[in-house]
Design a protein around this motif. Structure first.
Motif, PDB file in Angstrom:
ATOM      1  N   VAL A  64       0.881  -1.161   0.125  1.00 31.78           N
ATOM      2  CA  VAL A  64      -0.167   0.092  -0.145  1.00 31.78           C
ATOM      3  C   VAL A  64       0.840   1.260  -0.080  1.00 31.78           C
ATOM      4  O   VAL A  64       0.663   2.092  -0.875  1.00 31.78           O
ATOM      5  CB  VAL A  64      -1.057  -0.066   1.015  1.00 31.78           C
ATOM      6  N   GLU A  65       1.916   1.261   0.732  1.00 30.10           N
ATOM      7  CA  GLU A  65       2.385   2.374   1.139  1.00 30.10           C
ATOM      8  C   GLU A  65       3.732   2.880   0.186  1.00 30.10           C
ATOM      9  O   GLU A  65       4.056   3.910  -0.033  1.00 30.10           O
ATOM     10  CB  GLU A  65       3.025   2.704   2.623  1.00 30.10           C
TER      11      GLU A  65
ATOM     12  N   ARG B  88      -4.131  -0.021  -4.311  1.00 28.84           N
ATOM     13  CA  ARG B  88      -5.335   0.430  -3.666  1.00 28.84           C
ATOM     14  C   ARG B  88      -6.340  -0.403  -4.144  1.00 28.84           C
ATOM     15  O   ARG B  88      -6.455  -1.002  -5.119  1.00 28.84           O
ATOM     16  CB  ARG B  88      -5.551   2.015  -4.583  1.00 28.84           C
ATOM     17  N   TRP B  89      -7.685  -0.058  -3.746  1.00 28.33           N
ATOM     18  CA  TRP B  89      -8.870  -0.802  -3.502  1.00 28.33           C
ATOM     19  C   TRP B  89      -9.370  -0.885  -5.186  1.00 28.33           C
ATOM     20  O   TRP B  89     -10.034  -1.709  -5.893  1.00 28.33           O
ATOM     21  CB  TRP B  89      -9.995  -0.535  -2.682  1.00 28.33           C
TER      22      TRP B  89
ATOM     23  N   PRO C 100      -8.325  -4.085  -7.609  1.00 31.03           N
ATOM     24  CA  PRO C 100      -6.847  -3.840  -7.311  1.00 31.03           C
ATOM     25  C   PRO C 100      -6.100  -4.591  -8.126  1.00 31.03           C
ATOM     26  O   PRO C 100      -6.281  -5.685  -8.831  1.00 31.03           O
ATOM     27  CB  PRO C 100      -6.705  -4.228  -5.428  1.00 31.03           C
TER      28      PRO C 100
ATOM     29  N   LEU D  60      -7.990  -3.657   1.733  1.00 33.02           N
ATOM     30  CA  LEU D  60      -7.763  -2.628   0.789  1.00 33.02           C
ATOM     31  C   LEU D  60      -9.334  -1.580   0.889  1.00 33.02           C
ATOM     32  O   LEU D  60      -9.238  -0.534   0.506  1.00 33.02           O
ATOM     33  CB  LEU D  60      -7.425  -2.814  -0.674  1.00 33.02           C
TER      34      LEU D  60
ATOM     35  N   GLU E 161      -9.901   2.030   2.038  1.00 31.70           N
ATOM     36  CA  GLU E 161     -10.663   3.006   1.119  1.00 31.70           C
ATOM     37  C   GLU E 161     -11.717   3.788   1.868  1.00 31.70           C
ATOM     38  O   GLU E 161     -11.768   5.065   1.844  1.00 31.70           O
ATOM     39  CB  GLU E 161     -11.211   2.253  -0.074  1.00 31.70           C
TER      40      GLU E 161
END
Ligand code: F0G
Length: 432
Positions: free
Chosen positions: A262-263, A268-269, A274, A312, A316
């Motif tokens: 993610v980071e 992302r969703w 994804p 995810l 969001e």
């Protein structure tokens, strides 16, 4: 992955969360007493009288000045949601009551899970108390804390120690369950997540139905974070809360799949789609490098979280963030939690270490109202605690040094004294 969805418009829904306060006066009824089933209207997949309960969810939202100060928040802003008070000593009982309810609907006679220890303790407890099913548990060899292993053994579960880690056990239990038709209670089971939504309902209850600014939770298999996101999305859609809190999911640095994806990779969703290629490449690289999860927080020593996609979605919904914290930070935070009066196991303290990191980054404001979820009881993993506080350097090195932990800044050392009254009195004057 399956998801539980309700036709809310066909159900009688409460107009306000205060509706649930009526249950407090009806505590002699096990379904009103249960911290899960007193919110039955919000997880109505089975008739209330058929829901399985062993009295789970009698938990505490504890305001902690000491831990709040450590985290860097202004007084009165930090709360600890203490899930260690559940019958088997962790948050898992919330989900297990729901999974057992569904299992009974299907007529299952055996239930299985892979576990880093708490799911297995919970499954074993529900089996032994309810006698509804027989427990088969898969654990990685040498990978689970003794407090947890002792529960599974004591409760009489068939315990299979696999020569491998949690990720191996998780893959195997899915194959075995499919082959033998055993009911699987890991959090791939969507009913587990329905039960775990109630942790957030009790947080709101503890705040007199006000929404906090942040929920901070450790991330392992990502069942909790997924469930929390679902809980808030539904409450918001039902008009029962005016806004959704932000969510912070905290990985151990030695088991940081979510953090990296993610980071660092920007996963992302993406409206339910994804990037599968990103995920596949990540796991291919992990295989090629033979990367294995490694952390003192054995409960979250997981590199292949089964609920990745649902998490995810939760990130969001809740405008969430993910962070990683070192074993050193986890143990220091754990010592602070213990000193504040309510102990927890290492994985749980990742939430406190993560909150501290996010305050230092300015992501969480010092005036924000923050809830850290303490997922498991202090007594689950006494080895880690004793090794942190010990004066025995050999023990420290064996249990913690091998994990990169170098110091115990908040150690409370036992004082060694000879068996002599004067010496004992002297020591109390000196150290007391
Ligand atoms: N904290 C504790 C104490 C846990 O036992 C677990 C998970 C987590 C956090 C992570 O929660 O999976 O919902 O992200 N323990 C599982 C088990 C994997 O087998 O007991 P999650």
């Amino acid at each position: 992955m399956l998801d539980v969805a309700y036709a809310w418009d066909r159900l009688a829904m409460p107009r306000s969360l205060r509706h649930f306060e009526a249950k407090w006066a009806d505590r002699a009824n096990p379904h009103s007493f249960s911290g899960v089933w007193r919110f039955h209207e919000l997880l109505p997949f089975a008739p209330r009288e058929q829901c399985v309960t062993v009295g789970e969810g009698q938990t505490l939202l504890h305001p902690s000045e000491g831990v709040g100060k450590y985290v860097g928040l202004r007084p009165g802003r930090l709360y600890l949601q203490y899930e260690g008070m559940n019958p088997s000593g962790s948050f898992k009982d919330n989900g297990m009551s729901a999974a057992f309810t569904h299992a009974r609907m299907t007529g299952a006679t055996r239930a299985a899970c892979a576990s880093t220890g708490n799911t297995s303790a919970s499954l074993a407890l529900y089996c032994s108390v309810t006698r509804l099913m027989k427990a088969v548990i898969f654990v990685g060899s040498g990978k689970i804390a003794y407090g947890k292993l002792s529960q599974a053994l004591d409760f009489g579960a068939l315990t299979v120690q696999i020569a491998g880690d949690f990720d191996d056990a998780m893959a195997r239990v899915q194959e075995v369950s499919r082959q033998l038709g055993i009911y699987l209670v890991n959090s791939v089971n969507p009913f587990r997540l329905e039960g775990q939504k109630t942790i957030m309902y009790r947080v709101l209850e503890g705040l007199r139905w006000e929404v906090p600014d942040w929920i901070v939770v450790p991330g392992g298999n990502l069942g909790n974070s997924s469930a929390f996101g679902k809980a808030f999305r539904e409450l918001h859609e039902l008009g029962l809360i005016p806004r959704v809190p932000r969510l912070a999911v905290i990985n151990a640095a030695g088991a940081n799949t979510l953090y990296r994806l993610v980071e660092q990779e920007g996963l992302r969703w993406n409206h339910g789609a994804p990037s599968e290629s990103l995920i596949r490449k990540f796991y291919d690289d992990m295989n090629a490098e033979k990367r294995r999860a490694k952390t003192i927080a054995s409960a979250i020593e997981i590199n292949r979280p089964v609920n990745l996609q649902k998490c995810l979605r939760a990130l969001e919904v809740c405008n969430g963030v993910v962070r990683e914290v070192s074993d050193q930070d986890i143990l220091d935070a754990k010592a602070q939690v213990g000193a504040g009066g309510l102990g927890c196991e290492p994985a749980s303290a990742a939430s406190v270490a993560g909150a501290r990191l996010l305050v230092s980054e300015g992501v969480i404001g010092r005036d924000d109202r923050v809830v850290c979820v303490l997922t498991g009881h202090q007594l689950k993993d006494p080895d880690a605690t004793v090794a942190y506080h010990t004066t025995d350097q050999e023990l420290f090195n064996k249990v913690l040094g091998s994990r990169g932990v170098r110091r115990a800044a908040f150690a409370n050392r036992a004082v060694a004294v000879s068996n002599n009254l004067d010496e004992i009195v002297k020591a109390i004057h000196l150290y007391g």
